[in-house]
Motif scaffolding. Structure first.
Motif, mmCIF file in Angstrom:
data_model
loop_
_atom_site.group_PDB
_atom_site.id
_atom_site.type_symbol
_atom_site.label_atom_id
_atom_site.label_comp_id
_atom_site.label_asym_id
_atom_site.label_seq_id
_atom_site.Cartn_x
_atom_site.Cartn_y
_atom_site.Cartn_z
ATOM 1 N N GLU A 49 0.899 -1.289 -0.003
ATOM 2 C CA GLU A 49 0.135 0.135 0.209
ATOM 3 C C GLU A 49 0.950 1.184 0.108
ATOM 4 N N ALA A 50 0.720 2.209 -1.191
ATOM 5 C CA ALA A 50 1.401 3.372 -0.968
ATOM 6 C C ALA A 50 0.814 4.648 -0.672
ATOM 7 N N ASN A 132 3.643 -2.814 -11.850
ATOM 8 C CA ASN A 132 4.142 -1.702 -10.956
ATOM 9 C C ASN A 132 3.087 -1.229 -10.059
ATOM 10 N N TYR A 133 1.802 -0.865 -10.490
ATOM 11 C CA TYR A 133 0.777 -0.184 -9.639
ATOM 12 C C TYR A 133 -0.430 -0.668 -9.934
ATOM 13 N N ARG A 155 3.922 -2.622 -6.515
ATOM 14 C CA ARG A 155 4.751 -3.943 -6.348
ATOM 15 C C ARG A 155 5.814 -3.848 -5.403
ATOM 16 N N SER A 156 6.346 -2.483 -5.391
ATOM 17 C CA SER A 156 7.731 -2.061 -4.637
ATOM 18 C C SER A 156 7.114 -1.607 -3.480
ATOM 19 N N ARG A 157 7.896 -1.752 -2.305
ATOM 20 C CA ARG A 157 7.740 -1.127 -0.957
ATOM 21 C C ARG A 157 7.891 0.464 -1.086
ATOM 22 N N TYR A 158 8.802 0.714 -2.026
ATOM 23 C CA TYR A 158 9.313 2.197 -2.275
ATOM 24 C C TYR A 158 9.257 2.342 -3.697
ATOM 25 N N PRO A 159 8.101 2.566 -4.261
ATOM 26 C CA PRO A 159 7.923 3.051 -5.587
ATOM 27 C C PRO A 159 8.385 4.172 -6.044
ATOM 28 N N PRO A 160 9.196 4.362 -7.227
ATOM 29 C CA PRO A 160 9.604 5.528 -7.989
ATOM 30 C C PRO A 160 8.690 6.566 -8.179
#
Length: 194
Positions: A49-50, A132-133, A155-160
């Protein structure tokens, strides 16, 4: 007049309790068309969750993640995990995801059997590139008002930033307010074994 205001206030409070404090709005849920040709198999796996709208069930939650697994019997299992930044306590809830309509439709519902009230919560994927999102929307009608919730998952804990911008473009396309989004803290997270 004050009796009408009290009645609407009571409805809002009751509705908020039922829906775990999603963002309330006057009027019904907006008509939103979900994405075409949704592939649930590509959606499976781990999502972080971003950002999210406020929801009581995620109060003080950090390190929020969800893992979707095909159980092979026509059911998709979801395991949601989070850690309280107030107490450090880790929590997990397991649910079942199902299609509401056609199997290529991104209108899904989620049910969490361990909750005291069994409710099929709307879970609509508005847009995703699967890698990715994903932007997820939920809205429930309660007569004169509705409650709304939205999530940006990655998908990434720290998305760009480029990935978040793609997710924001989906949010903007559907006219979903960015004003209610809260960034989810994903720092210093414990590793969960799914």
């Amino acid at each position: 007049m004050s009796g009408n205001i009290a009645c609407v206030t009571a409805l809002l409070v009751t509705g908020l309790a039922v829906t775990r404090a999603q963002v309330p709005a006057l009027g019904p849920c907006p008509e939103i068309k979900t994405m075409n040709s949704f592939d649930l198999d590509k959606y499976l796996g781990m999502w972080y969750e971003a950002e999210r709208y406020f929801a009581l069930f995620e109060f003080a939650g950090k390190c929020v993640s969800a893992n979707y697994t095909d159980m092979g019997d026509g059911h998709i299992n979801i395991i949601n995990r989070q850690t309280s930044y107030l107490t450090g306590i880790r929590s997990t809830i397991e649910g079942v995801v199902r299609h509401v309509g056609r199997t290529d439709d991104s209108k899904l519902s989620v049910k969490f059997p361990s909750l005291p009230v069994l409710v099929d919560a709307p879970y609509w994927v508005l847009g995703t590139d699967y890698e990715n999102y994903a932007v997820v929307w939920s809205c429930s009608n309660f007569g004169l008002f509705s409650t709304r919730n939205a999530w940006i998952l990655t998908r990434s804990r720290y998305p760009p930033l480029e990935i978040m911008e793609k997710a924001y473009s989906v949010v903007d396309k559907y006219g979903i307010s960015r004003a209610y989004f809260i960034r989810t803290d994903q720092k210093n997270c414990p590793s969960f074994a799914y």
